[in-house]
Design a protein around this motif. Structure first.
Motif, PDB file in Angstrom:
ATOM      1  N   GLU A   1      40.795  27.805  47.668  1.00  0.00           N
ATOM      2  CA  GLU A   1      42.026  28.526  48.043  1.00  0.00           C
ATOM      3  C   GLU A   1      42.477  29.438  46.901  1.00  0.00           C
ATOM      4  O   GLU A   1      42.882  30.581  47.120  1.00  0.00           O
ATOM      5  CB  GLU A   1      43.157  27.525  48.371  1.00  0.00           C
ATOM      6  N   GLU A   2      42.405  28.911  45.671  1.00  0.00           N
ATOM      7  CA  GLU A   2      42.812  29.706  44.504  1.00  0.00           C
ATOM      8  C   GLU A   2      41.934  30.942  44.356  1.00  0.00           C
ATOM      9  O   GLU A   2      42.419  32.041  44.083  1.00  0.00           O
ATOM     10  CB  GLU A   2      42.707  28.862  43.228  1.00  0.00           C
ATOM     11  N   VAL A   3      40.615  30.764  44.535  1.00  0.00           N
ATOM     12  CA  VAL A   3      39.683  31.895  44.420  1.00  0.00           C
ATOM     13  C   VAL A   3      40.015  32.961  45.461  1.00  0.00           C
ATOM     14  O   VAL A   3      40.038  34.163  45.155  1.00  0.00           O
ATOM     15  CB  VAL A   3      38.213  31.410  44.565  1.00  0.00           C
ATOM     16  N   LYS A   4      40.326  32.529  46.705  1.00  0.00           N
ATOM     17  CA  LYS A   4      40.683  33.480  47.772  1.00  0.00           C
ATOM     18  C   LYS A   4      41.900  34.306  47.361  1.00  0.00           C
ATOM     19  O   LYS A   4      41.923  35.527  47.490  1.00  0.00           O
ATOM     20  CB  LYS A   4      40.982  32.728  49.080  1.00  0.00           C
ATOM     21  N   LYS A   5      42.942  33.612  46.865  1.00  0.00           N
ATOM     22  CA  LYS A   5      44.178  34.302  46.457  1.00  0.00           C
ATOM     23  C   LYS A   5      43.902  35.307  45.346  1.00  0.00           C
ATOM     24  O   LYS A   5      44.416  36.422  45.353  1.00  0.00           O
ATOM     25  CB  LYS A   5      45.215  33.270  45.979  1.00  0.00           C
ATOM     26  N   LEU A   6      43.077  34.881  44.365  1.00  0.00           N
ATOM     27  CA  LEU A   6      42.761  35.762  43.237  1.00  0.00           C
ATOM     28  C   LEU A   6      41.971  36.992  43.693  1.00  0.00           C
ATOM     29  O   LEU A   6      42.181  38.085  43.179  1.00  0.00           O
ATOM     30  CB  LEU A   6      41.973  34.989  42.168  1.00  0.00           C
ATOM     31  N   ARG A   7      41.096  36.804  44.672  1.00  0.00           N
ATOM     32  CA  ARG A   7      40.307  37.938  45.174  1.00  0.00           C
ATOM     33  C   ARG A   7      41.220  38.962  45.854  1.00  0.00           C
ATOM     34  O   ARG A   7      41.048  40.166  45.690  1.00  0.00           O
ATOM     35  CB  ARG A   7      39.242  37.437  46.157  1.00  0.00           C
ATOM     36  N   VAL A   8      42.211  38.437  46.595  1.00  0.00           N
ATOM     37  CA  VAL A   8      43.170  39.321  47.257  1.00  0.00           C
ATOM     38  C   VAL A   8      43.954  40.115  46.214  1.00  0.00           C
ATOM     39  O   VAL A   8      44.135  41.329  46.323  1.00  0.00           O
ATOM     40  CB  VAL A   8      44.133  38.502  48.168  1.00  0.00           C
ATOM     41  N   LEU A   9      44.400  39.398  45.152  1.00  0.00           N
ATOM     42  CA  LEU A   9      45.146  40.057  44.079  1.00  0.00           C
ATOM     43  C   LEU A   9      44.312  41.153  43.415  1.00  0.00           C
ATOM     44  O   LEU A   9      44.802  42.242  43.125  1.00  0.00           O
ATOM     45  CB  LEU A   9      45.555  39.031  43.014  1.00  0.00           C
ATOM     46  N   LEU A  10      43.044  40.846  43.145  1.00  0.00           N
ATOM     47  CA  LEU A  10      42.155  41.831  42.529  1.00  0.00           C
ATOM     48  C   LEU A  10      42.008  43.057  43.423  1.00  0.00           C
ATOM     49  O   LEU A  10      42.037  44.204  42.956  1.00  0.00           O
ATOM     50  CB  LEU A  10      40.772  41.209  42.251  1.00  0.00           C
ATOM     51  N   GLY A  11      41.874  42.793  44.734  1.00  0.00           N
ATOM     52  CA  GLY A  11      41.746  43.892  45.706  1.00  0.00           C
ATOM     53  C   GLY A  11      42.970  44.781  45.706  1.00  0.00           C
ATOM     54  O   GLY A  11      42.878  46.015  45.758  1.00  0.00           O
ATOM     55  N   GLN A  12      44.154  44.141  45.629  1.00  0.00           N
ATOM     56  CA  GLN A  12      45.416  44.894  45.639  1.00  0.00           C
ATOM     57  C   GLN A  12      45.525  45.819  44.426  1.00  0.00           C
ATOM     58  O   GLN A  12      46.159  46.861  44.461  1.00  0.00           O
ATOM     59  CB  GLN A  12      46.612  43.929  45.658  1.00  0.00           C
ATOM     60  N   HIS A  13      44.906  45.411  43.317  1.00  0.00           N
ATOM     61  CA  HIS A  13      44.978  46.219  42.103  1.00  0.00           C
ATOM     62  C   HIS A  13      43.732  47.080  41.905  1.00  0.00           C
ATOM     63  O   HIS A  13      43.521  47.667  40.846  1.00  0.00           O
ATOM     64  CB  HIS A  13      45.172  45.314  40.873  1.00  0.00           C
TER      65      HIS A  13
END
Length: 215
Positions: free
Chosen positions: A193-205
């Motif tokens: 779950e943490e990895v998914k959230k971090l990937r989304v954050l990376l995508g947003q930036h």
């Protein structure tokens, strides 16, 4: 430990190497005496009986610790028990500074079952070990969890001295140890779950994610 080895208690065995005489007194201590006429010839303790060395659920040696101070630490000695025709100290070395290695030969360890840990335990601790074996067989605990239970059993039996973990070690153990398969799965889900959230954050930036399937 093995009751048949207790007959060595109260006896001492010596070995002369170059200008040093080493003396091993099982269940007591190991000493070193410099055989020279120098005014400050060394004579001291290389370790006091402390605990067993256990490998593959077998007694393989004795640890003599808390000997004379040596720079910032105490001298310590590991005594390896090997099969021999008579009781004798056969070999001495110093693999690292102030850590000594002794080889002690004795007919008391020649029988293939003479150094097994299990028979020396109380019935209660044997039951605890049996239960751990069953849990491992049923895949309800990991190999790491099984080893931790065995260590607790050996400590409870007085074969190993319990060591106090530092706060940093406790934290690292918390993050690395998965004693049960259930705990391991739970941790894995949380990390996913943490990895998914971090990937989304990376995508947003607008930062590209680089990783492999193993991660």
């Amino acid at each position: 430990g093995p009751a048949h080895l207790f007959r060595l208690a109260g006896k001492c065995f010596s070995f002369v190497e170059s200008t040093y005489k080493y003396e091993f007194c099982p269940f007591h201590n190991v000493t070193q005496h410099e055989q020279s006429f120098r005014w400050n010839a060394y004579s001291g303790i290389l370790g006091i009986w402390h605990e067993w060395e256990i490998d593959n659920n077998t007694f393989v040696g004795m640890w003599m610790r808390e000997g004379d101070s040596c720079e910032t630490k105490s001298r310590q000695t590991k005594v390896h028990l090997v099969c021999g025709k008579s009781n004798k100290l056969a070999y001495v070395s110093e693999p690292s500074t102030c850590v000594y290695s002794l080889t002690f030969e004795t007919p008391l360890v020649c029988h293939p079952h003479s150094l097994l840990v299990y028979p020396t335990l109380t019935e209660a601790l044997q039951r605890k070990w049996d239960e751990a074996e069953q849990l491992l067989y049923d895949e309800l605990i990991t190999d790491q969890g099984y080893k931790k239970i065995l260590k607790e059993i050996f400590e409870e039996a007085g074969l190993l001295k319990a060591t106090e973990d530092s706060e940093a070690e406790k934290q690292s153990k918390k993050t690395l140890e998965f004693e049960t398969v259930e705990k391991c799965s739970k941790e894995y889900k949380q990390l996913s779950e943490e990895v998914k959230k971090l990937r989304v954050l990376l995508g947003q930036h607008g930062i590209a994610y680089q990783g492999n399937s193993g991660e």
